[in-house]
Design a protein around this motif. Structure first.
Motif, PDB file in Angstrom:
ATOM      1  N   THR A 119       0.796  -1.229   0.000  1.00  0.00           N
ATOM      2  CA  THR A 119       0.000   0.000   0.000  1.00  0.00           C
ATOM      3  C   THR A 119       0.828   1.277   0.000  1.00  0.00           C
ATOM      4  O   THR A 119       0.262   2.373  -0.011  1.00  0.00           O
ATOM      5  N   THR A 122       0.464   2.987  -5.496  1.00  0.00           N
ATOM      6  CA  THR A 122      -0.849   2.936  -6.132  1.00  0.00           C
ATOM      7  C   THR A 122      -0.621   2.180  -7.440  1.00  0.00           C
ATOM      8  O   THR A 122       0.528   1.996  -7.862  1.00  0.00           O
ATOM      9  N   THR A 123      -1.694   1.768  -8.096  1.00  0.00           N
ATOM     10  CA  THR A 123      -1.516   1.042  -9.361  1.00  0.00           C
ATOM     11  C   THR A 123      -0.791   1.886 -10.405  1.00  0.00           C
ATOM     12  O   THR A 123      -0.175   1.346 -11.311  1.00  0.00           O
TER      13      THR A 123
END
Length: 162
Positions: A119, A122-123
């Motif tokens: 986390t 981010t993508t």
């Protein structure tokens, strides 16, 4: 490889195992990290990757690469021991040690259906996202909030020793 046997595979063995798993119509999930001082954040990250479904492969940075990434005095545990600890987890199906500076070559070699990152990404910030997307794979963000860090744990322990 039996379903209950988790082993550290070299690159050739990993390629063969991934092919065997794909023949069984299993999705391949790849995640990676140093795993130098194992903590609960690592467990949650790996369980999150496994929750994507399929066969979970964990790439462990070699000792040489951990030193390059983390600096002098690291890793605290040798790569074989870090790999053994990760392989012992119920959610992990296979472990491999990679010596390249990034996980890109491993991704290109096994072409996972999912490349899972923690986390703290981010993508759109995962460094390998374009390689994964180019062959039709997906990038996934897994685990809990980045509230755990080996580096921070070391700093806390160092302070308490003074």
């Amino acid at each position: 490889m039996s379903a209950d046997k988790k082993i550290t595979l070299n690159r050739t063995e990993l390629i063969e195992e991934v092919a065997e798993q794909r023949e069984k119509d299993r999705k391949i999930v790849l995640t990676n990290g140093c795993f130098d001082l194992f903590h609960v954040g690592h467990v949650r990250y790996l369980e999150g990757a496994k929750a994507l479904g399929g066969f979970l492969v964990v790439g462990i940075n070699s000792d040489r690469q951990v030193l390059a990434l983390k600096g002098k005095g690291r890793p605290y545990m040798p790569e074989d021991e870090r790999a053994e600890l990760v392989a012992a987890l119920r959610c992990v199906d296979a472990v491999t040690i990679f010596d390249e500076p990034t996980v890109e070559e491993l991704i290109k070699t096994i072409r996972p259906d999912f490349h899972a990152k923690g986390t703290d990404y981010t993508t759109d910030t995962v460094p390998e996202r374009e390689i994964v997307r180019a062959y039709g794979g997906q990038v996934a963000i897994v685990g809990d909030a980045k509230d755990h860090s080996s580096t921070e744990l070391i700093a806390v322990v160092s302070k308490t020793k003074k």
